[in-house]
Design an enzyme around this catalytic site. Structure first.
Site, short mmCIF file in Angstrom:
data_model
loop_
_atom_site.label_atom_id
_atom_site.label_comp_id
_atom_site.label_asym_id
_atom_site.label_seq_id
_atom_site.Cartn_x
_atom_site.Cartn_y
_atom_site.Cartn_z
N GLY A 261 0.81 -1.22 0.00
CA GLY A 261 0.00 0.00 0.00
C GLY A 261 0.84 1.26 0.00
N LYS A 262 1.81 1.33 0.88
CA LYS A 262 2.67 2.51 0.96
C LYS A 262 3.63 2.55 -0.23
CE LYS A 262 2.38 2.40 5.99
NZ LYS A 262 1.73 1.07 6.03
N ASP A 326 8.81 1.04 7.57
CA ASP A 326 7.48 0.79 8.16
C ASP A 326 7.63 -0.49 8.97
OD1 ASP A 326 4.69 1.37 8.49
OD2 ASP A 326 4.28 -0.33 7.18
N CYS A 379 2.14 0.94 13.09
CA CYS A 379 0.69 1.02 13.33
C CYS A 379 0.40 0.62 14.77
CB CYS A 379 -0.08 0.14 12.35
SG CYS A 379 0.37 -1.61 12.37
#
Length: 444
Positions: A261-262, A326, A379
């Site tokens: 996604g990123k 991430d 997250c």
């Protein structure tokens, strides 16, 4: 197999086999060939029962004191039925109890069916035990919101009682279905028009300018998604590529990149020009990145199976303009999407993940060009994995510093929450996932 039996099987797989709730649920809907109404009911029962597990067990406990040791499936059947009785107004109690007794007869014997019937009807007649009987406020909050007590007390220590209570209560609400528009293929308004033409009630996002949200339904099941106009992503996650702020023609490294996604957001913001090296340790997850890139039409992405702790074995020093880490984390910011996380993660997991995060940062740091930027994101809402992790990294890497330009790269509603190049979003701030972002610059 009816909806409630499917719910029972799905819940047992999540609890006993460690299955991921969203994956197990999708498989149950596929195998059961459920229509929209039954799929919605199954989703509500499964997610709700997992989310409210500890509260349901508290309510059941007084009525099970005389029962012998229950088989796991019987306890789960009582949980999911009580969930319907307490939290689903559209399901009559007598219908939920009848279904539970019938399932008990099929799976067990008359004695178990009698126990299930007796417990549920007694609860219906006598009512639920009061949570006010729990005098300790921290424990009461943990039971009332079905979060582990150790985690609630940890968050109270970090954020205070009121903030923790709001966060725990938000974690019980279903997450919004959101997607990021691929603005190389459509504007947000064009994407919304496509969705509305398909009969999908959709609107612009609340936070990220490139976001759309569905009032109901699944955006991944739309033709707009299949045509590469959308990527399923939470709005808080969309802020990461904004923080990185890549430019066309640059070479960017995305560590721990799956499912992509990123990665694809970075490629979009680069106009599809340059190179995004997307690294993930799992070969099967690298294939997910490849599929995302193909669906969205990005040829500038180079997926690679590699442990991000070993980046130096593959890449030369100072060979990237920008790097995104991430990092693997406890995921406590996405409890609404993966409610089993709050039961399966423990204190030891935090410490173990902190060690992995630092190892990845140490491996990535030498690969960044002088003057380049590194974004660290998670997250989770754990300070040990977020602010403390950055402090530890900077103490060991004096050639890096926090970059105050993070605020100007964020959407207007978020800017006041940026502190010294770092942003911590809690789930109740914007009804999004909990997320942490830090912007670092390598000194020249």
């Amino acid at each position: 197999m009816n909806v409630r039996e499917l719910a029972l099987e799905t819940l047992l797989a999540i609890e006993q086999q460690g299955a991921y709730s969203h994956l197990e649920l999708n498989e149950a809907i596929r195998k059961g060939r459920l229509d929209g109404r039954d799929a919605a009911l199954l989703t509500e029962i499964v997610y709700g029962t997992v989310q409210r597990r500890d509260t349901l067990d508290y309510y059941l406990a007084p009525f099970l004191r005389k029962a012998r040791r229950l088989e796991p499936w019987v306890r789960m059947l009582l949980r999911l039925t009580l969930y319907q009785m307490v939290y689903l107004d559209r399901v009559p109690d007598h219908a939920a109890i009848f279904e539970a007794v019938e399932i008990a007869k099929r799976r067990g014997h008359r004695g178990i069916a009698s126990l299930v019937n007796g417990v549920l009807r007694t609860i219906g007649r006598e009512g639920l035990p009061s949570l006010e009987a729990i005098h300790d406020s921290g424990k009461r909050l943990a039971v009332a919101t079905s979060h582990p007590e150790w985690l609630v007390r940890r968050w109270i220590g970090q954020y205070g009682f009121e903030e923790t209570a709001r966060m725990c209560e938000t974690n019980l609400r279903p997450p919004q279905s959101t997607a990021r528009v691929n603005r190389l293929r459509a504007t947000v308004e064009e994407a919304l028009d496509r969705l509305r033409a398909e009969g999908m009630a959709a609107a612009p996002g609340h936070l990220a300018p490139e976001a759309v949200r569905a009032e109901k339904g699944n955006l991944a099941h739309t033709q707009a998604f299949r045509a590469g106009l959308l990527t399923i992503q939470d709005e808080s996650s969309m802020l990461v590529a904004r923080a990185l702020d890549p430019a066309p023609g640059e070479r960017v490294l995305d560590c721990c990149a799956a499912p992509g996604g990123k990665t694809t957001h970075i490629a979009e913001r680069m106009g599809g020009r340059g190179e995004v090296v997307a690294v993930d340790v799992h070969e099967h997850k690298v294939k997910l990145i490849e599929q995302q890139a193909q669906r969205l039409g990005f040829r500038c992405i180079t997926p690679l199976a590699l442990d991000s702790r070993r980046l130096g074995e593959r890449f030369a020093p100072e060979s990237f303009d920008r790097i995104l880490v991430d990092a693997p984390c406890t995921g406590f910011g996405v409890i609404r999407r993966k409610p089993e996380i709050k039961y399966t993660k423990g204190k030891d997991d935090v410490a173990a993940l902190v060690a992995v995060q630092q190892a990845i940062l140490r491996a990535a740091a030498p690969l960044l060009k002088k003057g380049g930027v590194l974004v660290y994101s998670t997250c989770t809402i754990e300070r040990e994995e977020n602010e403390d992790a950055i402090a530890r990294f900077l103490a060991d890497h004096p050639d890096f510093a926090l970059d105050d330009r993070l605020a100007e790269r964020m959407p207007e509603p978020v800017r006041p929450r940026v502190r010294s190049g770092m942003l911590q979003l809690l789930p109740h701030y914007f009804d999004s996932d909990g997320f942490f972002i830090a912007l670092l610059r390598k000194k020249v």
